[in-house]
Enzyme design. Structure first.
Site, mmCIF file in Angstrom:
data_model
loop_
_atom_site.group_PDB
_atom_site.id
_atom_site.type_symbol
_atom_site.label_atom_id
_atom_site.label_comp_id
_atom_site.label_asym_id
_atom_site.label_seq_id
_atom_site.Cartn_x
_atom_site.Cartn_y
_atom_site.Cartn_z
ATOM 1 N N PRO A 273 -6.639 -46.340 -97.688
ATOM 2 C CA PRO A 273 -5.434 -47.000 -98.212
ATOM 3 C C PRO A 273 -4.879 -46.265 -99.426
ATOM 4 O O PRO A 273 -5.574 -45.451 -100.047
ATOM 5 C CB PRO A 273 -5.940 -48.409 -98.577
ATOM 6 C CG PRO A 273 -7.413 -48.254 -98.752
ATOM 7 C CD PRO A 273 -7.844 -47.173 -97.816
ATOM 8 N N GLU A 494 0.152 -76.700 -106.354
ATOM 9 C CA GLU A 494 -0.929 -75.797 -106.770
ATOM 10 C C GLU A 494 -2.266 -76.534 -106.845
ATOM 11 O O GLU A 494 -3.322 -75.948 -106.568
ATOM 12 C CB GLU A 494 -0.595 -75.167 -108.124
ATOM 13 C CG GLU A 494 0.684 -74.338 -108.140
ATOM 14 C CD GLU A 494 0.657 -73.222 -107.117
ATOM 15 O OE1 GLU A 494 -0.441 -72.709 -106.798
ATOM 16 O OE2 GLU A 494 1.739 -72.854 -106.602
#
EC number: 3.4.24.-
Length: 686
Positions: A273, A494
């Site tokens: 990556p 959240e």
């Protein structure tokens, strides 16, 4: 800079020509100016006096000629005196409204004639010119009729000739003074010459590129003897360093391997990556071996001109052979090494460039002492002829750093920075799973910038925490304010993620919960895996999907309404569910891979319907599970939401206190202290 100076001297002939041409033009203007000043010594009033004298002489001559003609009628000899203006010319000059008058006059008869004077009067103004014309009319003796149709100066002079006994006028050549107009024209000509020269030069260079004669090696960055950058400057990647040591030994002692009949790898392919240090690793190999390092990019070889990329490949390898032993590093090699015949990369220029690379790496010619290293993010797209043994013999997968490697990378980048004593790089390394070296460096650099902004000399944990949030989600949106309803919905959203993380065993651990908006998110949960593993089980993947859907489930349970704040949660949840069905074989369809791209898919349309149903089944199962957990732990959900509305950011330690005691101790103490101070202040006021 040296090259620019060289080009200037090379093209100096054209600039010398322009300089001399301008100088001569300026000199001409100055000379003509001086001549004009000399002509100005003749005052325009003199011509008026002369013309008046001509008029008087003409009148007198006419009377005398009449008298003599009566007395000598018997004589055939003509002794008539006449006045002759040999030259009489008027020019309109370049200065609008001014004139140049030139004439030469005299008296005599047909047998004898004496010329008196010739005068030139430049720059006569309009008033003087009108007066001169008035006298000219009087010399003619008769007024100009309208039928004469005089419209310009030349017609006026013609009428003077017709109505007098003047000898036909002779036009005098005259070069008028144009001021600095010639110099300005010369400047324009020089500019055009220079423009055409550079256009011609550009065409020549383009033609040379097309023919392959002007292949400049400056496209390749040659870094010679990089002793200052070695493996000591790279943290982690211990296995890769160990494998690379064999290449370093060959570059230092090539004859040792040749004596044993061993063939050193011709090429090393580094894939992984972005940001994991593939380029740095190749550069460190050259630094350890102390050999020249040719760094190029795959895009350097691709041009619109067919054959130019192949020519640059030959030029690069010829230069490398002259500097052997050395390393050629090709970054983003997939640009020139895509599989031939593919739809996206099928053209003659790409194929010629790739073929030339294959020949140079393993063809009829030998590249003794030249090792090719390449880096790519897409190893699956490379042509099989490139990756076969004999070309790129070694393939190294550079993975994301582990916890130990991340800690080493952080300490490496912290060498030139000052940190507070309580900063723990081991803890920071655990908080950054999946981060590459570039991101870790960015965190420390951002924390240094934040500390500088606060005008402090050391970096503390608060700076690092804020820097981590900035790298992950961007800077906080301080100007973005919620109303009470929105803030309460964000807090419960959240909190729903947090409750799933706390109550679902396979879910990732919650490190931080915040409702401070950053980027496009109104708030976010920072989660960490319980342990870093190479594989993910089906239960863990289902737990991740459930965690993503926890926010939407909390909104529905608490408000019986939903918002669009969960759109990114749905994106990630759907991606995981799709991979479970199409790639991982974790559905009722069985262990089969269903792959597709823009041009091909290995399943039918009816199977696509079944795939969609399986994805929907996984999403529905996880969403119902999330709603169940939220409903069963409503009290915990309300507590976390309450503290989020008050504090806005809750850490892992705060969540553990809420889970165990139902309060956040430090916050309650702080509130109690503030209330006492407020009460004391009110008592004092009373």
């Amino acid at each position: 800079m040296k090259k620019n100076i060289k080009d200037i001297f090379k093209n100096f002939n054209i600039f010398w020509f322009c300089f001399i041409f301008l100088l001569l033009s300026l000199l001409y203007c100055l000379i003509m100016m001086e001549i004009s000043h000399q002509h100005d010594n003749n005052k325009p009033s003199e011509i008026i006096a002369v013309l008046k004298e001509i008029k008087e002489l003409q009148t007198k001559s006419t009377e005398e000629s009449k008298k003599e003609s009566k007395e000598s009628k018997e004589s055939k000899e003509d002794k008539t005196k006449i006045i002759k203006i040999k030259k009489f010319d008027i020019h309109e000059t370049s200065n609008y409204g001014s004139y140049l008058i030139v004439f030469q006059w005299g008296t005599g008869n047909k047998d004898s004639f004496e010329w008196e004077k010739e005068l030139k009067f430049p720059n006569v103004d309009q008033e003087t010119y009108k007066e001169i014309m008035k006298i000219c009319f009087e010399i003619i003796g008769t007024p100009i009729d309208k039928k004469d149709n005089i419209t310009n100066l030349s017609q006026m002079i013609t009428k003077i000739k017709e109505k007098t006994n003047l000898i036909p006028l002779q036009r005098i050549p005259y070069q008028p003074y144009f001021g600095f107009a010639p110099f300005i024209s010369a400047v324009n000509i020089c500019i055009l010459i220079i423009i055409f020269y550079f256009i011609y030069n550009s065409i020549e260079k383009t033609s040379a590129q097309i023919s392959g004669k002007n292949l400049n090696i400056s496209r390749q960055k040659v870094l010679v003897n990089q002793q200052e950058f070695t493996f000591k400057d790279i943290a982690g990647a211990d296995e890769e360093k160990e494998e690379m040591s064999e290449l370093i030994n060959f570059l230092k002692n090539p004859f040792k391997y040749e004596a044993m009949g061993a063939r050193i790898p011709k090429g090393v392919l580094l894939y992984g990556p972005p940001g994991v240090g593939k380029t740095l690793l190749a550069k460190a190999v050259a630094g350890e071996a102390k050999v020249p390092f040719f760094a190029v990019s795959g895009s350097d070889f691709i041009e619109v001109y067919v054959g130019l990329g192949a020519s640059r490949i030959r030029k690069l390898f010829n230069e490398a052979k002259q500097n052997a032993p050395c390393i050629i590093f090709i970054d983003e090699i997939e640009t020139i090494s895509h599989q031939r015949g593919s739809v996206n990369y099928s053209n003659s220029e790409h194929d010629q460039t790739l073929n030339q690379l294959l020949v140079e790496m393993d063809g009829f010619t030998k590249n003794i002492g030249v090792i090719v290293m390449a880096a790519t993010n897409q190893p699956e797209s490379l042509d099989l002829a490139v990756t076969r043994p004999g070309r790129f013999d070694r393939h190294f997968h550079i993975t994301l750093p582990s916890v130990k490697d991340r800690e080493a990378i952080l300490k490496l980048h912290a060498r030139n920075k000052k940190f507070n004593d309580d900063v723990d790089f081991e803890s920071l390394a655990k908080q950054t799973p999946g981060f590459n070296g570039a991101q870790l460096e960015a965190i420390l650099n951002e924390s240094a910038l934040l500390a500088t902004r606060r005008n402090v000399l050391v970096i503390c944990n608060e700076d690092i925490s804020e820097a981590l949030d900035r790298v992950l989600m961007g800077p906080s949106k301080k100007s973005k304010k919620y109303n009470d309803k929105e803030k309460r919905m964000v807090a419960y959203h959240e909190s729903g993620h947090a409750v799933i993380g706390l109550k679902l065993p396979e879910a990732d651990q919650i490190q931080k919960v915040t409702i401070i908006p950053r980027g496009n998110a109104g708030g976010y949960n920072l989660t960490l895996p319980q342990e870093e593993t190479f594989f993910s089980s089906k239960k863990r993947l289902l737990a991740q999907i459930t965690s993503f859907l926890g926010g939407r489930a909390a909104e529905e349970v608490v408000f019986q309404d939903v918002s669009n704040g969960a759109y990114s949660d749905f994106k990630y949840a759907t991606e995981i569910a799709k991979k479970m069905v199409t790639q991982y074989g974790m559905s009722d369809l069985g262990p089969i891979q269903y792959m597709e791209n823009n041009f091909y898919k290995n399943f039918s349309d009816s199977k696509a319907v079944e795939i969609d149903k399986e994805i929907q089944k996984i999403i529905d199962y996880c969403y119902q599970n999330a709603k169940k957990i939220i409903t069963e732990n409503r009290d915990l959900l309300d507590l976390i939401s309450k503290y989020l509305l008050e504090i806005e950011t809750i850490t892992q330690k705060d969540l553990e206190e809420i889970l165990n005691t139902g309060i956040i101790e430090w916050w309650e103490k702080d509130k109690l202290k503030k209330n006492l101070q407020k009460s004391e202040k009110e008592d004092c006021n009373k």
